[in-house]
Write a protein that holds these residues in place. Sequence first.
Motif, PDB file in Angstrom:
ATOM      1  N   GLY A 179       0.788  -1.231   0.000  1.00 40.51           N
ATOM      2  CA  GLY A 179       0.000   0.000   0.000  1.00 40.51           C
ATOM      3  C   GLY A 179       0.818   1.277   0.000  1.00 40.51           C
ATOM      4  O   GLY A 179       0.275   2.359   0.243  1.00 40.51           O
ATOM      5  N   SER A 180       2.113   1.188  -0.300  1.00 40.92           N
ATOM      6  CA  SER A 180       2.973   2.374  -0.215  1.00 40.92           C
ATOM      7  C   SER A 180       2.975   3.211  -1.493  1.00 40.92           C
ATOM      8  O   SER A 180       3.450   4.345  -1.487  1.00 40.92           O
ATOM      9  CB  SER A 180       4.405   1.964   0.115  1.00 40.92           C
ATOM     10  N   PHE A 181       2.450   2.681  -2.599  1.00 37.72           N
ATOM     11  CA  PHE A 181       2.324   3.464  -3.826  1.00 37.72           C
ATOM     12  C   PHE A 181       1.315   2.796  -4.743  1.00 37.72           C
ATOM     13  O   PHE A 181       0.973   1.615  -4.582  1.00 37.72           O
ATOM     14  CB  PHE A 181       3.678   3.641  -4.531  1.00 37.72           C
ATOM     15  N   ALA A 182       0.828   3.570  -5.703  1.00 43.69           N
ATOM     16  CA  ALA A 182      -0.159   3.053  -6.655  1.00 43.69           C
ATOM     17  C   ALA A 182      -0.083   3.882  -7.931  1.00 43.69           C
ATOM     18  O   ALA A 182       0.409   5.008  -7.916  1.00 43.69           O
ATOM     19  CB  ALA A 182      -1.559   3.106  -6.058  1.00 43.69           C
ATOM     20  N   GLY A 183      -0.586   3.287  -9.028  1.00 48.29           N
ATOM     21  CA  GLY A 183      -0.474   3.974 -10.306  1.00 48.29           C
ATOM     22  C   GLY A 183      -1.731   3.897 -11.145  1.00 48.29           C
ATOM     23  O   GLY A 183      -2.531   2.959 -11.030  1.00 48.29           O
ATOM     24  N   TYR A 184      -1.903   4.918 -11.988  1.00 53.86           N
ATOM     25  CA  TYR A 184      -3.038   4.955 -12.911  1.00 53.86           C
ATOM     26  C   TYR A 184      -2.592   5.560 -14.232  1.00 53.86           C
ATOM     27  O   TYR A 184      -1.540   6.203 -14.311  1.00 53.86           O
ATOM     28  CB  TYR A 184      -4.200   5.764 -12.318  1.00 53.86           C
ATOM     29  N   ARG A 185      -3.391   5.337 -15.254  1.00 53.46           N
ATOM     30  CA  ARG A 185      -3.076   5.888 -16.571  1.00 53.46           C
ATOM     31  C   ARG A 185      -3.266   7.396 -16.539  1.00 53.46           C
ATOM     32  O   ARG A 185      -4.266   7.899 -16.014  1.00 53.46           O
ATOM     33  CB  ARG A 185      -3.947   5.247 -17.651  1.00 53.46           C
ATOM     34  N   LEU A 186      -2.301   8.105 -17.125  1.00 49.97           N
ATOM     35  CA  LEU A 186      -2.303   9.564 -17.097  1.00 49.97           C
ATOM     36  C   LEU A 186      -3.607  10.122 -17.646  1.00 49.97           C
ATOM     37  O   LEU A 186      -4.101   9.685 -18.690  1.00 49.97           O
ATOM     38  CB  LEU A 186      -1.134  10.094 -17.932  1.00 49.97           C
ATOM     39  N   LEU A 187      -4.150  11.092 -16.944  1.00 42.90           N
ATOM     40  CA  LEU A 187      -5.316  11.823 -17.423  1.00 42.90           C
ATOM     41  C   LEU A 187      -4.826  13.091 -18.114  1.00 42.90           C
ATOM     42  O   LEU A 187      -4.085  13.886 -17.523  1.00 42.90           O
ATOM     43  CB  LEU A 187      -6.247  12.167 -16.259  1.00 42.90           C
ATOM     44  N   ALA A 188      -5.243  13.275 -19.345  1.00 44.64           N
ATOM     45  CA  ALA A 188      -4.735  14.395 -20.149  1.00 44.64           C
ATOM     46  C   ALA A 188      -5.371  15.710 -19.722  1.00 44.64           C
ATOM     47  O   ALA A 188      -6.445  15.741 -19.122  1.00 44.64           O
ATOM     48  CB  ALA A 188      -5.011  14.131 -21.627  1.00 44.64           C
ATOM     49  N   GLY A 189      -4.690  16.793 -20.054  1.00 43.72           N
ATOM     50  CA  GLY A 189      -5.281  18.109 -19.843  1.00 43.72           C
ATOM     51  C   GLY A 189      -4.342  19.078 -19.162  1.00 43.72           C
ATOM     52  O   GLY A 189      -3.343  18.700 -18.556  1.00 43.72           O
ATOM     53  N   ARG A 190      -4.687  20.341 -19.287  1.00 42.45           N
ATOM     54  CA  ARG A 190      -3.945  21.425 -18.658  1.00 42.45           C
ATOM     55  C   ARG A 190      -4.642  21.838 -17.374  1.00 42.45           C
ATOM     56  O   ARG A 190      -5.881  21.901 -17.325  1.00 42.45           O
ATOM     57  CB  ARG A 190      -3.862  22.619 -19.617  1.00 42.45           C
ATOM     58  N   GLU A 191      -3.868  22.093 -16.333  1.00 40.29           N
ATOM     59  CA  GLU A 191      -4.445  22.535 -15.068  1.00 40.29           C
ATOM     60  C   GLU A 191      -5.257  23.802 -15.281  1.00 40.29           C
ATOM     61  O   GLU A 191      -4.829  24.715 -15.976  1.00 40.29           O
ATOM     62  CB  GLU A 191      -3.343  22.793 -14.036  1.00 40.29           C
ATOM     63  N   LEU A 192      -6.416  23.848 -14.669  1.00 44.41           N
ATOM     64  CA  LEU A 192      -7.325  24.974 -14.867  1.00 44.41           C
ATOM     65  C   LEU A 192      -6.979  26.105 -13.890  1.00 44.41           C
ATOM     66  O   LEU A 192      -7.786  26.496 -13.042  1.00 44.41           O
ATOM     67  CB  LEU A 192      -8.777  24.531 -14.688  1.00 44.41           C
ATOM     68  N   ASP A 193      -5.752  26.634 -14.036  1.00 42.65           N
ATOM     69  CA  ASP A 193      -5.373  27.778 -13.213  1.00 42.65           C
ATOM     70  C   ASP A 193      -6.004  29.045 -13.794  1.00 42.65           C
ATOM     71  O   ASP A 193      -6.648  29.023 -14.851  1.00 42.65           O
ATOM     72  CB  ASP A 193      -3.848  27.899 -13.113  1.00 42.65           C
ATOM     73  N   VAL A 194      -5.813  30.158 -13.105  1.00 45.89           N
ATOM     74  CA  VAL A 194      -6.470  31.403 -13.505  1.00 45.89           C
ATOM     75  C   VAL A 194      -6.032  31.832 -14.902  1.00 45.89           C
ATOM     76  O   VAL A 194      -6.862  32.269 -15.719  1.00 45.89           O
ATOM     77  CB  VAL A 194      -6.186  32.510 -12.466  1.00 45.89           C
ATOM     78  N   ALA A 195      -4.756  31.695 -15.205  1.00 40.26           N
ATOM     79  CA  ALA A 195      -4.255  32.106 -16.521  1.00 40.26           C
ATOM     80  C   ALA A 195      -4.867  31.257 -17.634  1.00 40.26           C
ATOM     81  O   ALA A 195      -5.298  31.778 -18.667  1.00 40.26           O
ATOM     82  CB  ALA A 195      -2.735  32.023 -16.552  1.00 40.26           C
ATOM     83  N   THR A 196      -4.901  29.937 -17.424  1.00 35.79           N
ATOM     84  CA  THR A 196      -5.491  29.039 -18.429  1.00 35.79           C
ATOM     85  C   THR A 196      -6.972  29.335 -18.607  1.00 35.79           C
ATOM     86  O   THR A 196      -7.473  29.423 -19.736  1.00 35.79           O
ATOM     87  CB  THR A 196      -5.293  27.572 -18.014  1.00 35.79           C
ATOM     88  N   PHE A 197      -7.678  29.504 -17.509  1.00 35.64           N
ATOM     89  CA  PHE A 197      -9.106  29.797 -17.579  1.00 35.64           C
ATOM     90  C   PHE A 197      -9.359  31.103 -18.337  1.00 35.64           C
ATOM     91  O   PHE A 197     -10.302  31.198 -19.137  1.00 35.64           O
ATOM     92  CB  PHE A 197      -9.696  29.887 -16.179  1.00 35.64           C
ATOM     93  N   GLY A 198      -8.499  32.085 -18.120  1.00 32.72           N
ATOM     94  CA  GLY A 198      -8.679  33.380 -18.756  1.00 32.72           C
ATOM     95  C   GLY A 198      -8.561  33.336 -20.268  1.00 32.72           C
ATOM     96  O   GLY A 198      -9.088  34.216 -20.962  1.00 32.72           O
ATOM     97  N   ARG A 199      -7.867  32.326 -20.785  1.00 33.01           N
ATOM     98  CA  ARG A 199      -7.679  32.215 -22.238  1.00 33.01           C
ATOM     99  C   ARG A 199      -8.772  31.385 -22.918  1.00 33.01           C
ATOM    100  O   ARG A 199      -8.797  31.290 -24.140  1.00 33.01           O
ATOM    101  CB  ARG A 199      -6.308  31.588 -22.534  1.00 33.01           C
ATOM    102  N   LEU A 200      -9.650  30.790 -22.142  1.00 33.88           N
ATOM    103  CA  LEU A 200     -10.670  29.922 -22.724  1.00 33.88           C
ATOM    104  C   LEU A 200     -11.823  30.720 -23.323  1.00 33.88           C
ATOM    105  O   LEU A 200     -12.159  31.813 -22.862  1.00 33.88           O
ATOM    106  CB  LEU A 200     -11.214  28.979 -21.654  1.00 33.88           C
ATOM    107  N   SER A 201     -12.446  30.131 -24.321  1.00 35.14           N
ATOM    108  CA  SER A 201     -13.630  30.735 -24.927  1.00 35.14           C
ATOM    109  C   SER A 201     -14.816  30.579 -23.988  1.00 35.14           C
ATOM    110  O   SER A 201     -14.812  29.746 -23.063  1.00 35.14           O
ATOM    111  CB  SER A 201     -13.948  30.056 -26.257  1.00 35.14           C
ATOM    112  N   ASP A 202     -15.859  31.374 -24.223  1.00 34.59           N
ATOM    113  CA  ASP A 202     -17.074  31.245 -23.423  1.00 34.59           C
ATOM    114  C   ASP A 202     -17.676  29.851 -23.566  1.00 34.59           C
ATOM    115  O   ASP A 202     -18.217  29.297 -22.602  1.00 34.59           O
ATOM    116  CB  ASP A 202     -18.098  32.301 -23.861  1.00 34.59           C
ATOM    117  N   THR A 203     -17.566  29.279 -24.770  1.00 36.54           N
ATOM    118  CA  THR A 203     -18.106  27.944 -25.010  1.00 36.54           C
ATOM    119  C   THR A 203     -17.381  26.899 -24.164  1.00 36.54           C
ATOM    120  O   THR A 203     -18.011  26.015 -23.562  1.00 36.54           O
ATOM    121  CB  THR A 203     -17.987  27.577 -26.499  1.00 36.54           C
ATOM    122  N   ALA A 204     -16.053  27.006 -24.103  1.00 37.13           N
ATOM    123  CA  ALA A 204     -15.273  26.065 -23.297  1.00 37.13           C
ATOM    124  C   ALA A 204     -15.608  26.221 -21.812  1.00 37.13           C
ATOM    125  O   ALA A 204     -15.767  25.220 -21.086  1.00 37.13           O
ATOM    126  CB  ALA A 204     -13.790  26.275 -23.534  1.00 37.13           C
TER     127      ALA A 204
END
Length: 288
Positions: free
Chosen positions: A82-107
């Motif tokens: 139980g000291s470690f575990a793994g999963y398949r990488l989930l894609a995507g960019r962290e939704l920080d303020v800068a990233t959110f600010g660049r998104l379209s209204d639709t996104a």
Amino acid sequence: MEEALLLRRIREEFPNVTWTSHRYLTHGWDHVVLILDEALVFRAPRTQAYRNALANEARLLRYLQPRVAVGIPDYVYESADGSFAGYRLLAGRELDVATFGRLSDTARERIAEQLAAFLTAVHETPKSVARECGVSERDPRRDHEDFVRDVEALVLPRLASSEVEVIRGFLTELAAEAKPTRSTSLVHGDLAGEHILWDADRRQVNIIDFSDRSIGDPAFDFAGLLANGQQFAQRVVDQYRGPKDEGMLWRARLYFRRIALETMVYALQGYPCTFEEGRAEFGARFRV
């Protein structure tokens, strides 16, 4: 767990897992992370408490997997101890303020829809299921008392008298919401931008790091969304179909401001953040 040791343990326990490159990440508060070939994520808890909870986290996520439309970790590798575990990488960019600010209204609208549906599913999880998966129940009064003690002992002596006055008024507001009779649910517990990934190619939200899950006020899970503005958080609340009351967003705003004080406390307790970061958050969120 040190980098070389974790690599060796993965080879020993999962000999069919091979890789040509890796990244070792240590900036997480509770876990170190190895990313293999940008395809697999292995997490190793830093403390015994989190090691004890890792198998239960995986168990809870397996329960949630068919019940949520967003991507969440699916632990396909779990070490025997139980000291470690793994999963398949989930894609995507962290939704920080800068990233959110660049998104379209639709996104932004699509993200709000998916977050609302995710939180609805999580918050409607039977508490009996959560408890079977080792999820602990928060005591709001004790949490508040501990928080006030830490703020008064560590933070207030380092601030100007005008700032202290603002914080004391805020703590009074917060105390009024620390009600043990309030309706509770399973909560993610740390639904901030660094744990929300936006896969623009698939127009898909992925959610990671369920380490701080608990049974508590559902409003906790809306607090981090306020970093991207009141309008966005309101849009998620409007589409949310879980347990809701008129004061939910009000409490979320209180919890959002509380985070700034927590950052200062954690910095002084040795966690990987700085007092200056917390003070800057305090200035912005309290407008002082």
